[in-house]
Design a protein around this motif. Structure first.
Motif, PDB file in Angstrom:
ATOM      1  N   SER A 333       0.862  -1.185   0.000  1.00  0.00           N
ATOM      2  CA  SER A 333       0.000   0.000   0.000  1.00  0.00           C
ATOM      3  C   SER A 333       0.895   1.231   0.000  1.00  0.00           C
ATOM      4  N   ILE A 334       0.504   2.233  -0.759  1.00  0.00           N
ATOM      5  CA  ILE A 334       1.260   3.481  -0.805  1.00  0.00           C
ATOM      6  C   ILE A 334       0.307   4.647  -0.597  1.00  0.00           C
ATOM      7  N   LYS A 335       0.852   5.752  -0.143  1.00  0.00           N
ATOM      8  CA  LYS A 335       0.071   6.978   0.040  1.00  0.00           C
ATOM      9  C   LYS A 335       0.131   7.786  -1.244  1.00  0.00           C
ATOM     10  N   ILE A 336      -1.002   8.247  -1.708  1.00  0.00           N
ATOM     11  CA  ILE A 336      -1.022   9.099  -2.892  1.00  0.00           C
ATOM     12  C   ILE A 336      -1.440  10.511  -2.496  1.00  0.00           C
ATOM     13  N   PRO A 337      -1.074  11.510  -3.285  1.00  0.00           N
ATOM     14  CA  PRO A 337      -1.205  12.897  -2.839  1.00  0.00           C
ATOM     15  C   PRO A 337      -2.628  13.437  -2.775  1.00  0.00           C
ATOM     16  N   GLU A 338      -3.573  12.834  -3.505  1.00  0.00           N
ATOM     17  CA  GLU A 338      -4.932  13.372  -3.568  1.00  0.00           C
ATOM     18  C   GLU A 338      -5.948  12.244  -3.578  1.00  0.00           C
ATOM     19  N   LEU A 339      -7.198  12.589  -3.312  1.00  0.00           N
ATOM     20  CA  LEU A 339      -8.289  11.619  -3.383  1.00  0.00           C
ATOM     21  C   LEU A 339      -8.834  11.611  -4.799  1.00  0.00           C
ATOM     22  N   PHE A 340      -8.757  10.470  -5.467  1.00  0.00           N
ATOM     23  CA  PHE A 340      -9.225  10.327  -6.839  1.00  0.00           C
ATOM     24  C   PHE A 340     -10.461   9.422  -6.865  1.00  0.00           C
ATOM     25  N   LEU A 341     -11.471   9.816  -7.612  1.00  0.00           N
ATOM     26  CA  LEU A 341     -12.647   8.966  -7.788  1.00  0.00           C
ATOM     27  C   LEU A 341     -12.544   8.121  -9.047  1.00  0.00           C
ATOM     28  N   GLN A 342     -11.613   8.488  -9.932  1.00  0.00           N
ATOM     29  CA  GLN A 342     -11.357   7.703 -11.137  1.00  0.00           C
ATOM     30  C   GLN A 342      -9.852   7.502 -11.268  1.00  0.00           C
ATOM     31  N   THR A 343      -9.431   6.277 -11.531  1.00  0.00           N
ATOM     32  CA  THR A 343      -8.011   5.982 -11.698  1.00  0.00           C
ATOM     33  C   THR A 343      -7.805   5.061 -12.896  1.00  0.00           C
ATOM     34  N   GLU A 344      -6.570   5.076 -13.422  1.00  0.00           N
ATOM     35  CA  GLU A 344      -6.241   4.206 -14.551  1.00  0.00           C
ATOM     36  C   GLU A 344      -4.724   4.046 -14.606  1.00  0.00           C
ATOM     37  N   ILE A 345      -4.266   2.863 -14.999  1.00  0.00           N
ATOM     38  CA  ILE A 345      -2.838   2.564 -15.076  1.00  0.00           C
ATOM     39  C   ILE A 345      -2.324   2.806 -16.489  1.00  0.00           C
ATOM     40  N   GLY A 346      -1.145   3.410 -16.579  1.00  0.00           N
ATOM     41  CA  GLY A 346      -0.488   3.614 -17.862  1.00  0.00           C
ATOM     42  C   GLY A 346       0.952   3.139 -17.799  1.00  0.00           C
ATOM     43  N   LYS A 347       1.562   2.946 -18.960  1.00  0.00           N
ATOM     44  CA  LYS A 347       2.945   2.456 -19.002  1.00  0.00           C
ATOM     45  C   LYS A 347       3.892   3.579 -19.422  1.00  0.00           C
ATOM     46  N   TYR A 348       5.111   3.492 -18.908  1.00  0.00           N
ATOM     47  CA  TYR A 348       6.154   4.457 -19.240  1.00  0.00           C
ATOM     48  C   TYR A 348       7.427   3.671 -19.468  1.00  0.00           C
ATOM     49  N   LYS A 349       7.962   3.709 -20.672  1.00  0.00           N
ATOM     50  CA  LYS A 349       9.049   2.834 -21.090  1.00  0.00           C
ATOM     51  C   LYS A 349      10.266   2.930 -20.177  1.00  0.00           C
ATOM     52  N   GLN A 350      10.629   4.136 -19.777  1.00  0.00           N
ATOM     53  CA  GLN A 350      11.863   4.318 -19.019  1.00  0.00           C
ATOM     54  C   GLN A 350      11.675   4.154 -17.514  1.00  0.00           C
ATOM     55  N   ASN A 351      10.585   4.678 -16.997  1.00  0.00           N
ATOM     56  CA  ASN A 351      10.429   4.740 -15.546  1.00  0.00           C
ATOM     57  C   ASN A 351       9.278   3.887 -15.007  1.00  0.00           C
ATOM     58  N   GLY A 352       8.882   2.857 -15.728  1.00  0.00           N
ATOM     59  CA  GLY A 352       7.855   1.963 -15.205  1.00  0.00           C
ATOM     60  C   GLY A 352       6.449   2.471 -15.429  1.00  0.00           C
ATOM     61  N   TYR A 353       5.568   2.169 -14.487  1.00  0.00           N
ATOM     62  CA  TYR A 353       4.151   2.442 -14.666  1.00  0.00           C
ATOM     63  C   TYR A 353       3.721   3.705 -13.936  1.00  0.00           C
ATOM     64  N   ARG A 354       2.590   4.215 -14.370  1.00  0.00           N
ATOM     65  CA  ARG A 354       2.056   5.438 -13.788  1.00  0.00           C
ATOM     66  C   ARG A 354       0.561   5.284 -13.534  1.00  0.00           C
ATOM     67  N   LEU A 355       0.054   6.119 -12.663  1.00  0.00           N
ATOM     68  CA  LEU A 355      -1.375   6.123 -12.349  1.00  0.00           C
ATOM     69  C   LEU A 355      -1.914   7.516 -12.587  1.00  0.00           C
ATOM     70  N   LEU A 356      -2.997   7.598 -13.369  1.00  0.00           N
ATOM     71  CA  LEU A 356      -3.675   8.887 -13.489  1.00  0.00           C
ATOM     72  C   LEU A 356      -4.864   8.883 -12.538  1.00  0.00           C
ATOM     73  N   GLY A 357      -5.178  10.037 -12.016  1.00  0.00           N
ATOM     74  CA  GLY A 357      -6.314  10.164 -11.113  1.00  0.00           C
ATOM     75  C   GLY A 357      -7.011  11.490 -11.309  1.00  0.00           C
ATOM     76  N   TYR A 358      -8.323  11.471 -11.175  1.00  0.00           N
ATOM     77  CA  TYR A 358      -9.103  12.697 -11.294  1.00  0.00           C
ATOM     78  C   TYR A 358     -10.479  12.452 -10.706  1.00  0.00           C
TER      79      TYR A 358
END
Length: 595
Positions: A333-358
């Motif tokens: 489990s990790i702490k994220i900076p904001e409360l998101f009601l929608q999230t999705e995973i994306g890929k980043y070739k150099q630095n691994g994966y990312r999460l978008l939230g809004y």
């Protein structure tokens, strides 16, 4: 000498203005420096009005600047005349531009809200039909059975603790409960929130009428897409009126104590039936595991980490992001900076994966890394209607597609948060999707807009075509790559609840009927290979409230019954088929297809 002294007192030098004769400063009447200030102010205000005209308030600065410039010119002062003229011109242009933008925004906002109303169920369709029998339990454990309340008038208020207009109405219902005898009127507040949230709110506000936590209610209570919505049921159990949105005390009372419905009782509309064909193989969805994550608000699935296995990511209200494996164990489990009601995973070739939230209608989309650190954010002045990852240029790194509220249009954003392109002619964007082909030339971006069409763009934001299968009004939509042949399928829900699956040219594969709701602001579909045949399947809520799994050719594989109150769902791909993962009131459940 006295005259010279008086002259020196009555005149002040204006530095920077030389006399024609010898270079000594010209002297102008005392108080003329005020005229200089008016001219400068007019010019500055004119510039400001131009800069702020886009935000409408520029016209205010323009009007003031216009007045200052005209005052200066009317005094016929021999200095700074050109500046005053420019001030008048700029102020006039800024004022007109500000007013024009104000009119434009007004028209657009009216258009958006009008079109939003078009996709809502019409309340008058329910007036005159018999209210279905429902059994509810209030916060004190008392049972409320609607059919047993005949002989009394009943008010059913559908609301939520986070809804401002709902909270504004509550004092009216409290007063109504105090004024009208309980043997003639029963008021019940219905929310889909959990009991602990409701009990805390009841205590804080002092609500004196029954409040229940309920969802998965029968028609027409399952058609509510806006809160507050209030049903008024007469002594014979007939729905007499339905009010949508906030109403004042007098309006609520007038409907609550009105005479019984006078017209002929109507028959409830026939609910749409599925158009999907049944699978030859009899599948069921078998529960694999259930995990409780209190306060869960969002769920998504995909590759997250370096082991090549898909994960389930669940965020709770304390901004904890829980990473769960397909076996149902929280791995970290990790702490994220904001409360998101929608999230999705994306890929980043150099630095691994990312999460978008809004959050829908929020002011930005935020992207964080696998440690929960905010990398960047993309702001939206009029609000975000949705955002999705997708590789636009074939470099194995996802860009971002953002749909804007109002007239903001569709934006493509680079992997470091910079705008790549935007389409503003589309205006308001409801839903959007980006489907990356194995060849970047085949990558397509889809968006539904305020006019109800599905727009198709290439990876550079150039329009490819506009679609409107069956002439429906579409707001809810998604798209996905279905198989290894770069076949793309789009699924969209019309305003009447019709689900239509079609390819990027508009050719229809199948249609069925979905649960009508205002969930264009949530995830309405999940896509993934559930049966292990190499082609992706769809999960969505059918008209009767079942959560179904359907293939891309329109075959119904299996279903979970009575899932109207579900808060989110996703499909995780595995080696031998996928897993359907659902989220409901903190319970995360995983199901697999079983023969």
């Amino acid at each position: 000498m006295m005259n010279n002294q008086e002259s020196n007192h009555d005149e002040v030098p204006i530095h920077g203005l030389s006399s024609q004769a010898g270079g000594s400063p010209k002297k102008l009447p005392l108080g003329s420096h005020a005229g200089v200030g008016i001219a400068v102010a007019s010019f500055v205000l004119g510039l400001v009005s131009l800069l702020l005209s886009l935000f409408v308030i520029g016209f205010i600065f323009g009007i003031v600047g216009l007045v200052f410039g005209i005052v200066h010119l009317s005094k016929r002062l021999p200095f700074f005349k050109a500046m005053a003229v420019w001030g008048v011109v700029l102020s006039a242009i800024g004022s007109l531009a500000g007013i024009s933008f104000g009119v434009f925004y007004g028209i657009k906002i009216h258009q958006v809200f009008s079109e939003m109303e078009e996709i809502q169920p019409q309340a008058e369709d329910y007036i005159g039909i018999a209210a279905p029998d429902i059994k509810l339990t209030d916060m004190d454990g008392n049972e409320i059975i609607l059919s047993q309340l005949k002989g009394k008038r009943v008010v059913l208020d559908f609301w939520a603790t986070w809804c401002p207009p709902c909270k504004e109405e509550i004092p009216h219902f409290i007063m109504l409960h105090n004024e009208v005898k309980s043997d003639t009127l029963v008021i019940v507040g219905i929310s889909s929130e959990d009991k602990s949230t409701l009990k805390a709110f009841i205590k804080k506000i002092g609500i004196n009428y029954p409040i229940v936590s309920a969802d998965n209610l029968p028609f027409p209570f399952d058609q509510i897409s806006v809160i507050p919505t209030t049903f008024f049921i007469d002594c014979n159990g007939i729905i007499q009126n339905v009010l949508v949105g906030y109403n004042d005390y007098d309006t609520l009372k007038a409907n609550a104590v009105a005479e019984n419905y006078k017209g002929e009782q109507k028959t409830a509309p026939i609910q749409p039936q599925t158009g999907l064909k049944d699978s030859e193989i009899k599948y069921t969805l078998k529960l694999q595991w259930t995990l409780n994550i209190p306060g869960a608000v969002s769920i998504c699935a995909g590759n997250w980490g370096n082991d090549g296995k898909e994960k389930i990511l669940v965020e709770d209200r304390n901004r904890n992001l829980h990473i769960t494996g397909l076996e149902g164990q929280i791995q970290s489990s990790i702490k994220i900076p904001e409360l998101f009601l929608q999230t999705e995973i994306g890929k980043y070739k150099q630095n691994g994966y990312r999460l978008l939230g809004y959050s829908n209608w929020g002011r930005k989309v935020t992207v964080v890394d696998t440690n929960g650190m905010k990398l960047w954010e993309y702001k939206a002045r009029m609000g975000v209607d949705g955002a999705h990852f997708g590789d636009l240029d074939g470099d194995n790194t996802d860009e971002l597609i953002v749909g804007m509220n109002g007239s903001g249009g569709l934006h493509a954003v680079s992997c470091d948060g910079k705008q790549r392109w935007k389409v503003t002619a589309i205006g308001n964007v409801w839903n959007q999707a980006v489907v990356a082909g194995r060849d970047p030339k085949n990558t397509l971006v889809f968006a539904t807009e305020a006019g109800g069409t599905v727009r198709v763009y290439d990876s550079n934001g150039q329009i490819v075509r506009t679609l409107q299968p069956l002439e429906k009004y579409y707001a809810q939509m998604t798209a996905s790559l279905i198989d290894a042949n770069d076949d793309i399928q789009v699924v969209a829900i019309g305003a009447d609840g019709t689900v239509v699956a079609f390819n990027p040219t508009g050719q229809i594969a199948w249609t069925t009927s979905s649960l009508k709701q205002s969930s264009w602001r949530t995830s309405n579909f999940a896509c993934g290979d559930m049966d292990g045949d190499g082609r992706k399947d769809w999960a969505f809520l059918e008209a009767n409230g079942d959560l179904i799994i359907a293939t891309s050719d329109g075959t119904k594989l299996a279903f979970l019954p009575s899932q109207k109150g579900i808060e989110g769902f996703s499909i995780c791909s595995g080696l031998n088929g996928g897993a359907l993962v659902t989220m409901s009131k903190g319970n995360i459940s995983s199901y697999s297809l079983s023969k």
